[in-house]
Motif scaffolding. Structure first.
Motif, short mmCIF file in Angstrom:
data_model
loop_
_atom_site.label_atom_id
_atom_site.label_comp_id
_atom_site.label_asym_id
_atom_site.label_seq_id
_atom_site.Cartn_x
_atom_site.Cartn_y
_atom_site.Cartn_z
N GLY A 189 2.15 -4.60 -11.10
CA GLY A 189 0.81 -4.08 -11.36
C GLY A 189 0.49 -2.93 -10.42
N LEU A 190 -0.37 -2.02 -10.86
CA LEU A 190 -0.86 -0.92 -10.02
C LEU A 190 -2.37 -1.04 -9.94
CD1 LEU A 190 -0.35 1.82 -8.52
CD2 LEU A 190 -0.82 2.94 -10.73
N LEU A 191 -2.90 -1.11 -8.72
CA LEU A 191 -4.34 -1.13 -8.51
C LEU A 191 -4.78 0.21 -7.95
CD1 LEU A 191 -6.78 -3.24 -8.62
CD2 LEU A 191 -6.66 -3.10 -6.14
N VAL A 192 -5.75 0.83 -8.62
CA VAL A 192 -6.27 2.15 -8.21
C VAL A 192 -7.68 1.94 -7.67
CG1 VAL A 192 -6.76 4.51 -8.93
CG2 VAL A 192 -4.91 3.22 -10.04
N PRO A 193 -7.87 1.97 -6.34
CA PRO A 193 -9.21 1.83 -5.79
C PRO A 193 -9.93 3.17 -5.84
CG PRO A 193 -7.65 2.13 -4.01
CD PRO A 193 -6.85 2.18 -5.30
N GLY A 194 -11.12 3.23 -5.27
CA GLY A 194 -11.83 4.50 -5.24
C GLY A 194 -13.20 4.37 -4.62
N VAL A 195 -13.47 5.19 -3.61
CA VAL A 195 -14.77 5.21 -2.95
C VAL A 195 -15.13 6.67 -2.70
CG1 VAL A 195 -16.07 4.59 -0.88
CG2 VAL A 195 -14.42 2.97 -1.83
N GLY A 196 -16.38 7.05 -3.00
CA GLY A 196 -16.82 8.40 -2.72
C GLY A 196 -17.10 9.19 -3.97
N VAL A 216 0.87 -1.18 0.00
CA VAL A 216 0.00 0.00 0.00
C VAL A 216 0.91 1.23 0.00
CG1 VAL A 216 -1.78 1.28 1.25
CG2 VAL A 216 -1.81 -1.23 1.24
N THR A 217 0.77 2.08 -1.00
CA THR A 217 1.75 3.15 -1.16
C THR A 217 1.20 4.34 -1.94
OG1 THR A 217 4.01 3.62 -1.95
CG2 THR A 217 2.65 2.17 -3.33
N SER A 218 1.80 5.49 -1.71
CA SER A 218 1.58 6.66 -2.56
C SER A 218 2.90 7.09 -3.17
CB SER A 218 0.97 7.81 -1.75
OG SER A 218 1.81 8.16 -0.66
N ASP A 219 3.95 6.28 -2.98
CA ASP A 219 5.27 6.60 -3.49
C ASP A 219 5.33 6.39 -5.00
OD1 ASP A 219 8.16 5.40 -4.26
OD2 ASP A 219 8.36 6.87 -2.64
N PRO A 220 5.71 7.41 -5.76
CA PRO A 220 5.71 7.28 -7.23
C PRO A 220 6.63 6.18 -7.74
CG PRO A 220 5.86 9.58 -6.59
CD PRO A 220 6.03 8.79 -5.34
N GLN A 221 7.82 6.04 -7.14
CA GLN A 221 8.77 5.05 -7.63
C GLN A 221 8.25 3.64 -7.44
OE1 GLN A 221 12.74 5.55 -6.14
NE2 GLN A 221 13.56 3.83 -7.33
N ILE A 234 1.48 9.10 -12.53
CA ILE A 234 1.92 7.73 -12.26
C ILE A 234 1.22 6.75 -13.21
CG2 ILE A 234 1.82 5.86 -10.56
CD1 ILE A 234 2.14 8.05 -8.38
N ILE A 235 -0.10 6.90 -13.33
CA ILE A 235 -0.87 6.02 -14.22
C ILE A 235 -0.40 6.18 -15.66
CG2 ILE A 235 -3.17 5.61 -15.18
CD1 ILE A 235 -4.27 6.48 -12.39
N GLY A 236 -0.25 7.42 -16.10
CA GLY A 236 0.18 7.67 -17.46
C GLY A 236 1.57 7.14 -17.75
N GLN A 237 2.48 7.27 -16.79
CA GLN A 237 3.84 6.78 -16.97
C GLN A 237 3.86 5.26 -17.11
OE1 GLN A 237 6.60 8.40 -14.13
NE2 GLN A 237 8.28 7.05 -14.74
N SER A 257 5.12 2.80 -7.08
CA SER A 257 3.91 2.66 -7.88
C SER A 257 4.22 2.40 -9.35
CB SER A 257 3.05 3.92 -7.76
OG SER A 257 2.67 4.14 -6.42
N VAL A 258 5.27 3.02 -9.85
CA VAL A 258 5.64 2.85 -11.25
C VAL A 258 6.34 1.51 -11.49
CG1 VAL A 258 7.15 3.73 -13.08
CG2 VAL A 258 5.70 5.30 -11.80
#
Length: 211
Positions: free
Chosen positions: A43-50, A31-36, A67-70, A38-39
């Motif tokens: 795999g990168l999983l992008v959750p979302g609630v709200g 679980v991270t917000s670190d760009p390195q 990050i997603i675009g890279q 994440s890239v």
């Protein structure tokens, strides 16, 4: 060796249940917000609630769209779930607020045309027969949804040299909306696979298996 998955923490997601589900299907999860991190993960999983706007504010705060675009520029897999799928589109319209999305797909997130909202509970999904995402899953499988907004019109055009995305649909009170998309390395679901029992775990396994 286990596939590594970065679970993007941008302040808007059901991290605990997604973490558990990914581990159940054999992924090594951070679980991270670190760009390195994440890239560089498999795999990168992008959750979302709200709400769309709040999710985009959180995503922008950690430069999540970059990050997603890279990752996608390098053909590295990304998967979005629920609002984590919605923010991949150009824009969202919720509660009279217009917000710019990450812009990976054209289209707008808008309120569903239904008397009873949110659309909450189990529902089937219409998908392509050759879908990788839904491999080993019957057409009768049901997945767990909880949302009042969605993408009601798929507008991405492709040319003869590009493999067209596989778009799955669902209906609530007769209103049809995008339930899932497979577009090369970018996958997304409007429903919550991590809350969809064995069917959801199979779907997550299918994604991890592609990493």
């Amino acid at each position: 060796m286990a596939k590594t998955v970065a679970l993007l923490d941008y302040g808007s997601g059901n991290l605990r249940s997604a973490h558990r589900a990914l581990e159940k299907v054999g992924a090594e999860v951070t679980v991270t917000s670190d760009p390195q991190i994440s890239v560089n993960a498999d795999g990168l999983l992008v959750p979302g609630v709200g709400a769309f706007a709040a999710c985009m504010a959180g995503l922008n705060a950690i430069h999540g769209a970059r990050i997603i675009g890279q990752r996608l520029a390098g053909g590295r897999p990304v998967m979005g779930i629920c609002v984590g799928m919605q923010i991949l589109f150009d824009e969202g319209h919720e509660h009279g607020v217009h917000s710019k999305g990450a812009g990976e797909w054209p289209g707008a997130v808008e309120r569903l045309h239904a008397d009873i909202l949110p659309h909450m509970g189990w529902n089937t999904v219409e998908r392509a027969a050759d879908s990788q995402m839904f491999a080993e899953l019957s057409e009768e499988e049901r997945f767990y949804f909880v949302h009042s907004y969605g993408v009601r019109d798929w507008t991405l055009e492709t040319d003869d040299l590009t493999t067209p995305p596989s778009v799955a649909w669902a209906q609530h009170e007769g209103d049809r909306f995008v339930a899932a998309v497979e577009n090369g390395p970018l996958w997304a679901t409007q429903f919550h696979p991590e809350k969809s029992g064995d069917a959801g775990l199979q779907l997550l396994f299918n994604w991890v298996d592609t990493l």
